[in-house]
Write an enzyme that holds these catalytic residues in place. Structure first.
Site, mmCIF file in Angstrom:
data_model
loop_
_atom_site.group_PDB
_atom_site.id
_atom_site.type_symbol
_atom_site.label_atom_id
_atom_site.label_comp_id
_atom_site.label_asym_id
_atom_site.label_seq_id
_atom_site.Cartn_x
_atom_site.Cartn_y
_atom_site.Cartn_z
ATOM 1 C CB CYS A 1 -12.036 21.838 -11.827
ATOM 2 S SG CYS A 1 -13.449 20.879 -11.268
ATOM 3 C CB CYS B 1 -11.616 18.772 -9.570
ATOM 4 S SG CYS B 1 -12.616 19.074 -11.016
ATOM 5 C CG ASP B 2 -8.133 20.410 -8.416
ATOM 6 O OD1 ASP B 2 -8.152 19.175 -8.281
ATOM 7 O OD2 ASP B 2 -7.857 20.965 -9.491
#
Ligand code: NAP
Length: 316
Positions: A133, A136-137
């Site tokens: 992701c 997200c990261d």
């Protein structure tokens, strides 16, 4: 015993649906699958879930949501749903190790799983440099080198997104031709921070002291192997909705995502609702999943009360 509502799945969508239904005194039964907490339990720090200015660890966020649902009386049962019978209400759900559960309504929030390559070093380094992701990261790779694996729209979109943070983004794809739409390809190709390793098959993720250091790839034409040094590897080879157990009992698209009536969580089966990634291949965020879990609970409550014209703003 026939329950009022059963929720399948315990990601942000399932937990949120459970909180709302429990608060509405519907005594929901929540079936936790083999990955309780869903995809967020595979990530480390979550920095974009509103309400946590310092960030929160994914597993902790999920544990808090579970606790909140329990506080209002949601009952959790651990098991693997093997089949469903949506023939006529009450609907029947068969859960391995538990048996048959009957319910007037069902919310399906079983999520989707990011596909993995299945190569050595990949699974064990999730959260240590391997991610599925970018949204997200990506932030954790400021000024670093990252690889994105895949040739579809997701890979192109995430490659572009990652250039906001990373110093260099290398796309590794197993063919010469990209699968992505022309516009997405062109956008990625025009981005100077993106470089390309095409017609290469990923073979192994290399790591040292719990940190990813490189990706070993094999050239599909010559068979020669090389190591591309990197700080992070984003696997973007698609997602698979967790709908196998539904086996044609509900309307899905050709890739298995449940189809809901636009703007609602209603499926083609009355009293069966869907929320979270199992019906969303576009946004796939914890917060959007949680929001759609709330929608499913409200739709479900309305269904159980048999009143189609309820004003939700008056009852919360
Ligand atoms: P996708 O279109 O299925 O692409 C998956 C990519 O991963 C393909 O290039 C595929 O290679 C590669 N791949 C699959 N398995 C692999 C393996 N084992 N090893 C190495 N490579 C592998 O998936 P997606 O990109 O997630 O897109 C899913 C859907 O969402 C699509 O319909 C897409 O258009 C849509 N989407 C749209 C947008 C947008 O418009 N903004 C953004 C994201 C996604 P091959 O090409 O060789 O098969």
């Amino acid at each position: 015993m026939v329950h009022k509502a059963v929720i399948l799945g315990t990601g942000p969508a399932g937990y949120t649906a459970a909180i709302y239904l429990a608060r509405a005194n519907m005594k929901p039964i929540v079936i936790e699958g083999p990955e309780p907490g869903g995809q967020l339990t595979l990530t480390t720090e979550v920095e974009n879930f509103p309400g946590f200015p310092e960030g929160i660890m994914g597993p902790e966020l999920m544990a808090s949501m579970r606790k909140q649902a329990e506080r209002f009386g949601a009952e959790f049962k651990r098991g693997w749903v093997t089949s469903v019978d949506f023939g006529k209400p009450p609907y029947k759900i068969t859960v391995e190790g538990i048996g048959e559960i009957e319910s007037e309504s069902i919310i399906i929030s079983t999520g989707a799983s990011a596909k993995l390559l299945g190569i050595p070093g990949e699974k064990e380094n999730i959260g240590r440099g391997v991610s599925t992701c970018a949204t997200c990261d990506g932030f954790f790779f400021r000024g670093k080198k990252v690889i994105i694996i895949g040739g579809g729209d997701s890979a192109m979109e995430e490659a572009n997104f990652l250039t906001k943070f990373a110093e260099e983004v290398r796309v590794v794809h197993r063919r010469h031709e990209l699968r992505a739409s022309k516009i997405m390809q062109e956008r990625a190709k025009a981005n100077e921070k993106i470089s390309w390793s095409l017609n290469k098959t990923p073979v192994e993720v290399l790591a040292k002291e719990n940190k990813v250091t490189g990706l070993k790839v094999k050239d599909n034409e010559t068979g020669t192997e090389e190591v591309i040094e990197t700080d992070g590897i984003f696997v973007a080879i698609g997602h698979k909705p967790n709908t196998d157990f539904l086996a044609g009992k509900i309307e899905t698209d050709e890739t298995g995502y449940i189809i809901v009536k636009p703007g609602t969580s209603e499926t083609n089966v009355p009293g069966v609702f869907a929320s979270g990634d199992v019906q969303d291949h576009k946004y796939r965020q914890a917060i959007t999943a949680a929001g759609s879990g709330c929608m499913a609970a409200l739709d479900c409550e309305r269904f159980l009360e048999g009143s189609a014209s309820h004003d939700w703003s008056q009852s919360l």
